[in-house]
Design an enzyme around this catalytic site. Sequence first.
Site, mmCIF file in Angstrom:
data_model
loop_
_atom_site.group_PDB
_atom_site.id
_atom_site.type_symbol
_atom_site.label_atom_id
_atom_site.label_comp_id
_atom_site.label_asym_id
_atom_site.label_seq_id
_atom_site.Cartn_x
_atom_site.Cartn_y
_atom_site.Cartn_z
ATOM 1 N N SER A 123 0.839 -1.195 0.000
ATOM 2 C CA SER A 123 0.000 0.000 0.000
ATOM 3 C C SER A 123 0.878 1.250 0.000
ATOM 4 C CB SER A 123 -0.869 -0.026 1.271
ATOM 5 O OG SER A 123 -1.591 1.177 1.404
ATOM 6 N N TYR A 130 -3.138 -0.558 10.784
ATOM 7 C CA TYR A 130 -3.066 -1.028 9.394
ATOM 8 C C TYR A 130 -1.756 -0.563 8.762
ATOM 9 C CZ TYR A 130 -4.362 -1.443 4.406
ATOM 10 O OH TYR A 130 -4.384 -1.737 3.062
HETATM 11 N N1 LIG Z 1 -8.923 -1.084 -1.009
HETATM 12 C C1 LIG Z 1 -7.891 -0.257 -0.882
HETATM 13 O O1 LIG Z 1 -8.036 0.991 -0.933
HETATM 14 C C2 LIG Z 1 -6.493 -0.803 -0.709
HETATM 15 C C3 LIG Z 1 -5.409 0.082 -0.851
HETATM 16 C C4 LIG Z 1 -4.114 -0.408 -0.733
HETATM 17 C C5 LIG Z 1 -3.901 -1.749 -0.483
HETATM 18 N N2 LIG Z 1 -4.961 -2.598 -0.333
HETATM 19 C C6 LIG Z 1 -4.689 -4.006 -0.075
HETATM 20 O O2 LIG Z 1 -5.251 -4.771 -1.129
HETATM 21 C C7 LIG Z 1 -5.519 -6.101 -0.649
HETATM 22 C C8 LIG Z 1 -6.923 -6.498 -1.056
HETATM 23 O O3 LIG Z 1 -7.833 -5.648 -0.394
HETATM 24 P P1 LIG Z 1 -9.269 -5.270 -0.999
HETATM 25 O O4 LIG Z 1 -9.273 -3.821 -1.173
HETATM 26 O O5 LIG Z 1 -9.589 -6.164 -2.138
HETATM 27 O O6 LIG Z 1 -10.173 -5.603 0.289
HETATM 28 P P2 LIG Z 1 -11.540 -6.389 0.476
HETATM 29 O O7 LIG Z 1 -12.440 -6.132 -0.680
HETATM 30 O O8 LIG Z 1 -11.968 -6.036 1.853
HETATM 31 O O9 LIG Z 1 -11.100 -7.920 0.398
HETATM 32 C C9 LIG Z 1 -10.256 -8.456 1.393
HETATM 33 C C10 LIG Z 1 -10.048 -9.930 1.067
HETATM 34 O O10 LIG Z 1 -9.123 -10.467 2.023
HETATM 35 C C11 LIG Z 1 -9.731 -11.619 2.602
HETATM 36 N N3 LIG Z 1 -9.229 -11.893 3.943
HETATM 37 C C12 LIG Z 1 -9.221 -11.073 5.021
HETATM 38 N N4 LIG Z 1 -8.681 -11.729 6.079
HETATM 39 C C13 LIG Z 1 -8.357 -12.982 5.635
HETATM 40 C C14 LIG Z 1 -7.775 -14.121 6.242
HETATM 41 N N5 LIG Z 1 -7.415 -14.142 7.540
HETATM 42 N N6 LIG Z 1 -7.560 -15.232 5.480
HETATM 43 C C15 LIG Z 1 -7.907 -15.238 4.183
HETATM 44 N N7 LIG Z 1 -8.504 -14.213 3.545
HETATM 45 C C16 LIG Z 1 -8.715 -13.093 4.277
HETATM 46 C C17 LIG Z 1 -11.229 -11.318 2.585
HETATM 47 O O11 LIG Z 1 -11.931 -12.531 2.774
HETATM 48 P P3 LIG Z 1 -13.440 -12.581 3.420
HETATM 49 O O12 LIG Z 1 -14.376 -12.330 2.280
HETATM 50 O O13 LIG Z 1 -13.513 -13.957 3.993
HETATM 51 O O14 LIG Z 1 -13.495 -11.501 4.473
HETATM 52 C C18 LIG Z 1 -11.346 -10.745 1.191
HETATM 53 O O15 LIG Z 1 -11.331 -11.768 0.229
HETATM 54 C C19 LIG Z 1 -5.273 -6.059 0.857
HETATM 55 O O16 LIG Z 1 -4.004 -6.576 1.151
HETATM 56 C C20 LIG Z 1 -5.306 -4.575 1.187
HETATM 57 O O17 LIG Z 1 -4.558 -4.266 2.343
HETATM 58 C C21 LIG Z 1 -6.256 -2.151 -0.449
#
Ligand SMILES: NC(=O)c1ccc[n+]([C@@H]2O[C@H](COP(=O)([O-])OP(=O)(O)OC[C@H]3O[C@@H](n4cnc5c(N)ncnc54)[C@H](OP(=O)(O)O)[C@@H]3O)[C@@H](O)[C@H]2O)c1
Length: 232
Positions: free
Chosen positions: A128, A141
Amino acid sequence: MDITGKTALVTGANRGLGRHLAAELRDRGARVYAASRDPQAVDLAGVTPIALDITNPASVAAAARAATRVAILVNNAGSPPGASLLTGDLAAIRLEMDTHFFGTLAVTRAFTPQLAAQGDSAVLNILSALSWLSIPRSGAYCAAKSAEWSLTNALRIELAPQGTRVTGLHVGYMDTDMIRHLDVAKSDPALIAKLAIDGIEAGDAEIIADETSRRVLAGLSTGVLGLYPQVA
Ligand SMILES: NC(=O)c1ccc[n+]([C@@H]2O[C@H](COP(=O)([O-])OP(=O)(O)OC[C@H]3O[C@@H](n4cnc5c(N)ncnc54)[C@H](OP(=O)(O)O)[C@@H]3O)[C@@H](O)[C@H]2O)c1
């Protein structure tokens, strides 16, 4: 790296960026394990759902036994921001580290033998802009993403001799459930997934996926007072 015919595993592939990453790898000819805490929640055609809770050692071990010939490991799963380091619930703070740092580490260690066996292999860690910048309301975070960045750099050195390239992807706000409540400009996770897999194909060590990440990276050279002028 030629992705065609390679086997990939994406964590948190049931929704958000992970779902797009799994689809992109599939569309470029990979055989894809779409890992999810609930494999029934995986609604993508043409991928193999697999159960994986990255914070549960038994689940990680079982996934590493069930999946075979993994050459591309995508550590995408992440818990949402929220906890302040000063006032947040300690369990919520711990969950951030357990997921982004210890979970990513556990999965990478479990799949290292398979990656080694494939020779030409890759690990992609979804980091990130907040790996480099702390914002108080999400201090836990940010600390966890920062620790995951450090882990990425340590492992890129340790895994190089076995032919596994490690890539870190830095991105700012994306339009996923994670920040659905925030009214800010967000990038399209489908486009970020394309950039990510382009980077894997090109063998990039680091992918700076948006303008926010570029700005924060440039800000590192301005020192603490450049990044946090409010404390000057
Ligand atoms: N969205 C943003 O603005 C942003 C920005 C920078 C970086 N990121 C990073 O991008 C990545 C993806 O995030 P996203 O935005 O796609 O978020 P999201 O839509 O909230 O999806 C998160 C995913 O991670 C899974 N997860 C959470 N805890 C877990 C665990 N203990 N074991 C296995 N799966 C788990 C969730 O599964 P469940 O459905 O079971 O909860 C879901 O599939 C993350 O690493 C996040 O930190 C996001």
